[in-house]
Design a protein around this motif. Structure first.
Motif, PDB file in Angstrom:
ATOM      1  N   ASN A 189      -9.025  11.761   4.118  1.00 59.43           N
ATOM      2  CA  ASN A 189      -9.159  13.000   3.710  1.00 59.43           C
ATOM      3  C   ASN A 189      -9.244  12.972   2.185  1.00 59.43           C
ATOM      4  O   ASN A 189      -8.086  12.790   1.550  1.00 59.43           O
ATOM      5  CB  ASN A 189      -8.121  14.181   4.183  1.00 59.43           C
ATOM      6  CG  ASN A 189      -8.113  15.354   3.608  1.00 59.43           C
ATOM      7  OD1 ASN A 189      -8.973  15.844   2.704  1.00 59.43           O
ATOM      8  ND2 ASN A 189      -7.546  16.419   4.011  1.00 59.43           N
TER       9      ASN A 189
ATOM     10  N   LYS B 211      -3.365   6.159  -3.555  1.00 59.59           N
ATOM     11  CA  LYS B 211      -4.141   7.339  -2.950  1.00 59.59           C
ATOM     12  C   LYS B 211      -4.774   6.846  -1.705  1.00 59.59           C
ATOM     13  O   LYS B 211      -5.080   7.662  -0.925  1.00 59.59           O
ATOM     14  CB  LYS B 211      -5.155   7.877  -4.178  1.00 59.59           C
ATOM     15  CG  LYS B 211      -4.625   8.606  -5.281  1.00 59.59           C
ATOM     16  CD  LYS B 211      -5.361   9.173  -6.204  1.00 59.59           C
ATOM     17  CE  LYS B 211      -5.942   8.141  -7.364  1.00 59.59           C
ATOM     18  NZ  LYS B 211      -6.920   8.776  -8.183  1.00 59.59           N
TER      19      LYS B 211
ATOM     20  N   ARG C 293      -4.275   8.918   1.881  1.00 58.50           N
ATOM     21  CA  ARG C 293      -5.469   9.521   2.320  1.00 58.50           C
ATOM     22  C   ARG C 293      -6.152   8.644   3.557  1.00 58.50           C
ATOM     23  O   ARG C 293      -6.761   9.372   4.451  1.00 58.50           O
ATOM     24  CB  ARG C 293      -6.365   9.706   1.357  1.00 58.50           C
ATOM     25  CG  ARG C 293      -5.908  10.853   0.184  1.00 58.50           C
ATOM     26  CD  ARG C 293      -7.049  10.830  -0.741  1.00 58.50           C
ATOM     27  NE  ARG C 293      -6.426  11.944  -1.782  1.00 58.50           N
ATOM     28  CZ  ARG C 293      -6.743  11.996  -3.017  1.00 58.50           C
ATOM     29  NH1 ARG C 293      -7.688  11.115  -3.710  1.00 58.50           N
ATOM     30  NH2 ARG C 293      -6.414  12.969  -3.745  1.00 58.50           N
TER      31      ARG C 293
ATOM     32  N   PRO D  33      -3.801  16.087  -1.525  1.00 57.84           N
ATOM     33  CA  PRO D  33      -2.904  15.975  -2.592  1.00 57.84           C
ATOM     34  C   PRO D  33      -1.932  15.043  -2.542  1.00 57.84           C
ATOM     35  O   PRO D  33      -1.383  14.518  -1.171  1.00 57.84           O
ATOM     36  CB  PRO D  33      -2.299  17.252  -2.979  1.00 57.84           C
ATOM     37  CG  PRO D  33      -2.171  17.809  -1.597  1.00 57.84           C
ATOM     38  CD  PRO D  33      -3.349  17.538  -0.752  1.00 57.84           C
TER      39      PRO D  33
ATOM     40  N   SER E 100      -9.548  14.909  -0.333  1.00 54.67           N
ATOM     41  CA  SER E 100      -9.253  15.970  -0.905  1.00 54.67           C
ATOM     42  C   SER E 100      -7.417  16.192  -0.960  1.00 54.67           C
ATOM     43  O   SER E 100      -6.901  17.017  -1.561  1.00 54.67           O
ATOM     44  CB  SER E 100      -9.906  17.192  -0.770  1.00 54.67           C
ATOM     45  OG  SER E 100      -9.455  17.557   0.808  1.00 54.67           O
TER      46      SER E 100
END
Length: 321
Positions: free
Chosen positions: A203, A193, A197, A207, A205
């Protein structure tokens, strides 16, 4: 073909079958081993290995005036393939056709569902060839992909190392295949993650999905991340269903696929070779069976799921638990 059976190739049904194949979103076999036509059912073709073919030797000799250049020799090997005729038939009973035919075309439905069975069988053959340590080398992960290791699973390091291993064979991997259960665990892992990101200006948020993972590794040559979602019923006929994953949780595959190839030697780990004399990647036919008072719908294919370059892929062992 089937010259004595009275079978008729049904282009109209084949169009409907092709539409059905697009609907099989869980199947990735034809993306991992793209279709490649061959004009002979069986054949032998020449191959050059990196070592025997001197493909990566950095050699060039200086020539003195009046002298000659050095020479290099290459050792060719051969490989073979053999397309196998497979198919499935479904009877469309006259009574059923007259009754259910008020609602939809029963022959078209039989063709779609039979194709689904054919494609699932193809998917299983591709998965068995790809997730196979006899075909592709495997390497252990930095951290086992277990439920208790979500904070430390290091898929980023594992994938970058796998890319390096394939590039050591002078092939640029562009595809990652991840079994669904393993993918579901990876999207929860802390380090992945942060990496995905972090490559998108933080970012939080965003996915963690297949598309965004592929984008995060685009600079390393990865174009697509495919998720092995397909399942098959392993229960006996008439018994309760027993669903199983086609792509096992044991490994992630990293390698090169080549959807644009016209020849097997244009690069790519493997292909679904299909014999053009027997039709396309699959062919739909019908014939009449009076003894059954049925129109028989047949979907068939004559293929070989062939690994043409085992050095164009590698496996990450997951130790999933």
């Amino acid at each position: 073909m089937y010259p004595t059976s009275g079978a008729t190739i049904r282009a109209d049904l084949n169009i409907l079958v092709e539409e059905a194949s697009d609907a099989e979103k869980m199947l990735i076999g034809l993306q991992v081993f793209p279709p490649l036509p061959v004009t002979a059912k069986s054949g032998t073709y020449p191959k050059l290995s990196i070592a025997g073919g001197a493909l990566s030797d950095a050699v060039a000799t200086e020539r003195a005036r009046g002298g000659s250049y050095g020479t290099i020799s290459r050792k060719w090997t051969v490989d073979t393939y053999d397309c196998i005729d497979r198919g499935l038939e479904e009877p469309v009973d006259d009574t059923d056709a007259a009754d259910v035919g008020r609602f939809f075309n029963l022959e078209a439905a039989a063709a779609r569902l039979t194709l689904r069975n054919i494609l699932k069988a193809h998917e299983a053959r591709v998965a068995a060839a790809v997730i196979n340590t006899g075909n592709f080398a495997e390497t252990n992960p930095v951290v086992d992909y277990t439920a208790g290791n979500l904070a430390t699973i290091d898929f980023v390091s594992d994938l970058l190392a796998a890319i390096d291993r394939v590039e050591d064979n002078e092939t640029s991997p562009n595809t990652v295949v991840i079994p669904k259960a393993v993918f579901s665990r990876l999207v929860q892992s802390k380090l992945l993650k942060e990496f995905v990101r972090g490559t998108s200006d933080g970012n939080v948020s965003m996915p963690i999905n297949a598309e965004n993972i592929a984008k995060a590794f685009a600079d390393y040559g990865i174009e697509r991340v495919l998720i092995g979602r397909a399942r098959v019923n392993t229960g006996k006929k008439g018994a309760a269903k027993s669903m199983a994953q086609v792509w096992p949780n044991t490994h992630i595959w990293v390698g090169r696929t080549n959807q644009a190839a016209k020849e097997a030697n244009e690069g790519g780990a493997g292909f679904t070779l299909y014999w053009t004399a027997e039709g396309g990647i699959y062919t739909t036919e019908t014939y009449r069976s009076e003894e059954k008072r049925s129109n028989m719908v047949r979907v068939r294919q004559n293929t070989a799921e062939k690994i043409v370059d085992p050095t164009a892929g590698t496996l990450i062992k997951t130790n999933y638990a």
